[in-house]
Design a protein around this motif. Sequence first.
Motif, PDB file in Angstrom:
ATOM      1  N   UNK A 265       0.719  -1.177   0.248  1.00  0.00           N
ATOM      2  CA  UNK A 265       0.088  -0.034  -0.207  1.00  0.00           C
ATOM      3  C   UNK A 265       0.831   1.000   0.202  1.00  0.00           C
ATOM      4  N   UNK A 266       1.864   1.327   0.390  1.00  0.00           N
ATOM      5  CA  UNK A 266       2.631   2.639   0.427  1.00  0.00           C
ATOM      6  C   UNK A 266       3.333   3.239  -1.087  1.00  0.00           C
ATOM      7  N   UNK A 267       4.023   1.471  -1.228  1.00  0.00           N
ATOM      8  CA  UNK A 267       4.315   2.208  -2.543  1.00  0.00           C
ATOM      9  C   UNK A 267       3.597   2.881  -3.156  1.00  0.00           C
ATOM     10  N   UNK A 268       2.381   2.289  -3.630  1.00  0.00           N
ATOM     11  CA  UNK A 268       1.032   2.843  -4.415  1.00  0.00           C
ATOM     12  C   UNK A 268       0.731   3.754  -3.430  1.00  0.00           C
ATOM     13  N   UNK A 269       0.476   4.366  -2.926  1.00  0.00           N
ATOM     14  CA  UNK A 269       0.394   5.757  -2.163  1.00  0.00           C
ATOM     15  C   UNK A 269       1.786   6.580  -2.589  1.00  0.00           C
ATOM     16  N   UNK A 270       2.491   6.106  -2.060  1.00  0.00           N
ATOM     17  CA  UNK A 270       4.414   7.194  -2.574  1.00  0.00           C
ATOM     18  C   UNK A 270       3.735   7.278  -3.968  1.00  0.00           C
ATOM     19  N   UNK A 271       3.664   6.317  -4.890  1.00  0.00           N
ATOM     20  CA  UNK A 271       3.701   6.802  -6.459  1.00  0.00           C
ATOM     21  C   UNK A 271       2.741   8.138  -6.854  1.00  0.00           C
ATOM     22  N   UNK A 272       1.532   7.852  -5.512  1.00  0.00           N
ATOM     23  CA  UNK A 272       0.369   8.870  -5.568  1.00  0.00           C
ATOM     24  C   UNK A 272       0.904   9.783  -6.005  1.00  0.00           C
ATOM     25  N   UNK A 273       1.497   9.716  -4.577  1.00  0.00           N
ATOM     26  CA  UNK A 273       1.570  11.538  -4.163  1.00  0.00           C
ATOM     27  C   UNK A 273       2.940  12.080  -5.418  1.00  0.00           C
ATOM     28  N   UNK A 274       4.037  10.805  -5.274  1.00  0.00           N
ATOM     29  CA  UNK A 274       4.821  11.286  -6.864  1.00  0.00           C
ATOM     30  C   UNK A 274       4.081  12.049  -7.595  1.00  0.00           C
ATOM     31  N   UNK A 275       3.297  11.540  -8.115  1.00  0.00           N
ATOM     32  CA  UNK A 275       2.652  11.933  -8.906  1.00  0.00           C
ATOM     33  C   UNK A 275       1.757  13.293  -9.375  1.00  0.00           C
ATOM     34  N   UNK A 276       1.445  12.916  -7.845  1.00  0.00           N
ATOM     35  CA  UNK A 276       0.856  14.830  -7.490  1.00  0.00           C
ATOM     36  C   UNK A 276       1.732  15.673  -7.957  1.00  0.00           C
ATOM     37  N   UNK A 277       3.190  15.033  -7.109  1.00  0.00           N
ATOM     38  CA  UNK A 277       4.405  16.133  -7.057  1.00  0.00           C
ATOM     39  C   UNK A 277       4.481  17.142  -8.694  1.00  0.00           C
ATOM     40  N   UNK A 278       4.500  15.530 -10.039  1.00  0.00           N
ATOM     41  CA  UNK A 278       4.845  15.911 -11.548  1.00  0.00           C
ATOM     42  C   UNK A 278       4.356  16.800 -11.681  1.00  0.00           C
ATOM     43  N   UNK A 279       2.727  16.865 -11.445  1.00  0.00           N
ATOM     44  CA  UNK A 279       1.995  17.235 -11.300  1.00  0.00           C
ATOM     45  C   UNK A 279       1.783  18.955 -11.241  1.00  0.00           C
ATOM     46  N   UNK A 280       1.718  18.794 -10.247  1.00  0.00           N
ATOM     47  CA  UNK A 280       2.444  19.946  -9.814  1.00  0.00           C
ATOM     48  C   UNK A 280       3.010  20.814 -10.749  1.00  0.00           C
ATOM     49  N   UNK A 281       4.615  20.226 -10.484  1.00  0.00           N
ATOM     50  CA  UNK A 281       5.512  21.089 -11.173  1.00  0.00           C
ATOM     51  C   UNK A 281       4.959  21.204 -12.424  1.00  0.00           C
ATOM     52  N   UNK A 282       4.138  20.410 -13.146  1.00  0.00           N
ATOM     53  CA  UNK A 282       3.852  20.760 -14.607  1.00  0.00           C
ATOM     54  C   UNK A 282       3.169  21.939 -14.937  1.00  0.00           C
ATOM     55  N   UNK A 283       2.436  21.913 -13.514  1.00  0.00           N
ATOM     56  CA  UNK A 283       1.437  23.482 -13.300  1.00  0.00           C
ATOM     57  C   UNK A 283       2.616  24.850 -13.075  1.00  0.00           C
ATOM     58  N   UNK A 284       3.034  24.592 -12.199  1.00  0.00           N
ATOM     59  CA  UNK A 284       4.072  25.406 -12.233  1.00  0.00           C
ATOM     60  C   UNK A 284       5.112  25.779 -12.965  1.00  0.00           C
ATOM     61  N   UNK A 285       5.724  24.953 -13.346  1.00  0.00           N
ATOM     62  CA  UNK A 285       6.790  25.110 -13.940  1.00  0.00           C
ATOM     63  C   UNK A 285       8.066  24.577 -13.092  1.00  0.00           C
ATOM     64  N   UNK A 286       9.345  24.636 -13.752  1.00  0.00           N
ATOM     65  CA  UNK A 286      10.227  23.614 -13.571  1.00  0.00           C
ATOM     66  C   UNK A 286      10.591  24.626 -12.321  1.00  0.00           C
ATOM     67  N   UNK A 287      11.220  23.319 -11.148  1.00  0.00           N
ATOM     68  CA  UNK A 287      11.350  24.032 -10.143  1.00  0.00           C
ATOM     69  C   UNK A 287      13.074  24.874 -10.006  1.00  0.00           C
ATOM     70  N   UNK A 288      13.658  26.355  -8.972  1.00  0.00           N
ATOM     71  CA  UNK A 288      14.063  27.174  -9.359  1.00  0.00           C
ATOM     72  C   UNK A 288      15.475  26.146  -8.393  1.00  0.00           C
ATOM     73  N   UNK A 289      14.794  25.400  -7.764  1.00  0.00           N
ATOM     74  CA  UNK A 289      16.444  24.688  -7.268  1.00  0.00           C
ATOM     75  C   UNK A 289      15.873  23.196  -6.610  1.00  0.00           C
TER      76      UNK A 289
END
Lengths: 194, 637
Positions: free
Chosen positions: B337-361
């Motif tokens: 379960x934690x593996x799946x949950x981690x990949x869900x969070x991972x994907x969420x972060x990826x999508x947020x980065x897509x939305x905001x543009x690449x991180x400055x650091x």
Amino acid sequence: MLQWLNNKYPEFWKKYISSFKEKSDRYVVLSIESTGLNTSKDVILAISAVTIMNNRMIVKDALELYISHTKSEIEINQNEFLLVSKVAKKAESEAIELLINFIGNATIIGHRVYQDIELLNASLSKLGCGKLKNEALDIEIMFNKVKDTIDKKYALEEMSTYFSVPVNDRISVADDTFSIAILFLKLKTILKIK
Amino acid sequence: MQNSIAENIATFLKQYEPFNYIEYADLKAIATNCSILTLQKSKSLFKINDELHESFYIVYSGVVHLTKVLDAEEVLHSKCYTGNLFGLRPFFAKNNYVLNAVANEDAVLYAIPIAIFKPYLTKYSSVLDYFLENFATQAKPKMENYQQFKSISEIDTSSSDTNLSYFQDLQYTTNPTLVEINTSIKNVALKMIANKSNHAIITYNNKIAGLVTDADFTKKIGAGLFQIENDVNKIMSTNFIVVDKSISVAEAQLLLLKNDTTHLCVTEDGTENSTILGIISERDVINSQSNNPGILIKEIKSAHTFDEIKYIHTKYLDIIQNSFTKNIPIFHINAVASEILFSIIHKNIEMAIDHLGSPPARFVWLAIGSQGRKEQLFLSDQDSMLVFEDVAPEKHRDVKYYFVQLAKLVVGNMEKLGYKLCPYDNMASSIKWCKSLTDYINLFQNWMVTPGENSTDFSTILFDFEFIYGEIKIKDALESAIYQKSKNNTLFYDFLGNKVLKLPEGLTFFKKIAIEESGDKKDFFDLKQKGLQVYIDAARLFALSHNLKGVNNTYLRYKQLAITDAKNAEKYLDFAENYLQLQHFRVEESIVNDTDGAYINVNALNKVDKEKLKKCLSQTDDVIELIKDKYQLTQFS
């Protein structure tokens, strides 16, 4: 002698009386809106009722009546805030007749039902009828039994929250009827009333 | 005449699929004809093999569980919440109910007579579509709520993630591409393209004569052995495998492997002389296991929208629920379960980065608390922190601003999935927990060198962090800084040890389970604070003092401790088992009652479970003894 007395009653009342020859397994949930609780002064404004059969609320079998009063009858209620309602209203005599026909020999269910019955009896006597003969169950008393308290007052909301039934913002008598009916169904199973 | 009750019901129905497709006037007619009933907790509405009712049901309040019997045990199939439909079986089948419907909380239900509702199916095609879509067994449900899909279709998707699935019937393609034997190769190819299939069954007098697959085209046409004007019987393979319609997944898989083929033909009785029913391809076999965690992770990775994630997430919860009801060891469920949950969070972060543009650091996203310990099996609150690399002071403000925005997006999305916000704001979206590496190291050092002072924000869960996304080196740097300071830091152990001692006790003086005496959780047992917390906090303390790096899971910590601290090995192993047992109680509570499982109803436990719980709680004394033994708890007590 009795026969002679009976003849003075209106037709619908005779029919009502005769319906008690048979027993009924029907419950009618009743909710009444009135100007107050003083039977000599106060009058009924709205009535809502719904049938419960076989542990189910039958939505189709429902009654909702709004009563118009002439000015002379009701004086307490005249003030500048009173708005003209667009709801179709009936005369009191007509409404009571409809209600009596609807209730028939069923058991009446209500929240503080004795007040409702007193009001109805007052209205009935104006029409030259006798008193209601139905059995009645009060959900407040039933709730007291469940909670093991004696004669404690419980508001409808309080009971609904206890049974985690969603409370809708009470707009009309019909909402009260709905809540009472659901509470009754719950209480009925808990107290094992047939 | 006016009927306000019916109007209210119609307004209620209007909010939910498929009633939102129906016009209000018609809804009112439906509402007028329905009846309302209540269902007391743990009472059932219908049972397996009961005769079909004349109506189907919608939940107005409360929760109804649909269960079925598997191996003589009642297994949860799906949960119906407010607005969910169930008991639709009479619409599409004549035989009796195949599920139990039991109220899990006092419920109020609307019963809509099927005879009343049926005409509207023809009147509103979208309603019909909605039903068909959900009845169709192979269609992927489009809706967000997987539970709703399951409760309508009554399909059993649950068993696929256990061995049982291998013996379930396989769903196969029922409309194979059929061609007559004397068709030309070209026409067969055209027909296959039109049907988007990779195979064609060649028939002769409506019986199977042969099978053509993509492979035949590449091998025989592409290589130039035959011309495309030739009849198809030149290239078809005649040594096809014919199987019975009730083939199980396991059988199909075996046959495919054994015969080194990609397709199996299905006929009425399993011989080539009976009517053709369909064809099984390798794909069907894979599809039948679509709830397998591995495939879920793949789906997460290829998801494009948040809605897709949301849908996968409901499936994920379902996997947990099913694995739990099937008695798979909780430790394994934790891991998967934690593996799946981690990949869900991972994907969420990826999508947020897509939305905001690449991180400055460069940065790292860490899960903390139960998520970091890989013990989050339910929708409890979310805890996280974000560490970014040190940047020039003049840039610091902008960089921090970016990361807080990023975290807000991610945390917001996780909240939409059902993870409550942390009440203490231990989340990366708070400016406190979105800092540069040096800031964090200073903060941690402060806490550890002078514990008890400046510790307003101190929370022990910050020591259980797990990498989720970003630059792993930053996490390593933080970790080694912490372990450097924790080495022989008796003052800090003292501080943590006292924290454990101050936790409320699980058993009263008379060795009774200490239930809550007041408040709205009266008569419930606070499993989180009075049971689990001691084990979790103690494990953390032991792990820090024994320098166990990289193990966050409480169970694994104890297991590891048993190896490094061999003389107390037996105790540690006991603690590990007790911890799992307590977690089992918590997950059970959370799955059955949709809570976060912090409080359990002791009276609902059976005698054996009660004894188990008592044993786990009484052993917290051993934990405390061990802490007192190992560390000098004098400074803070």
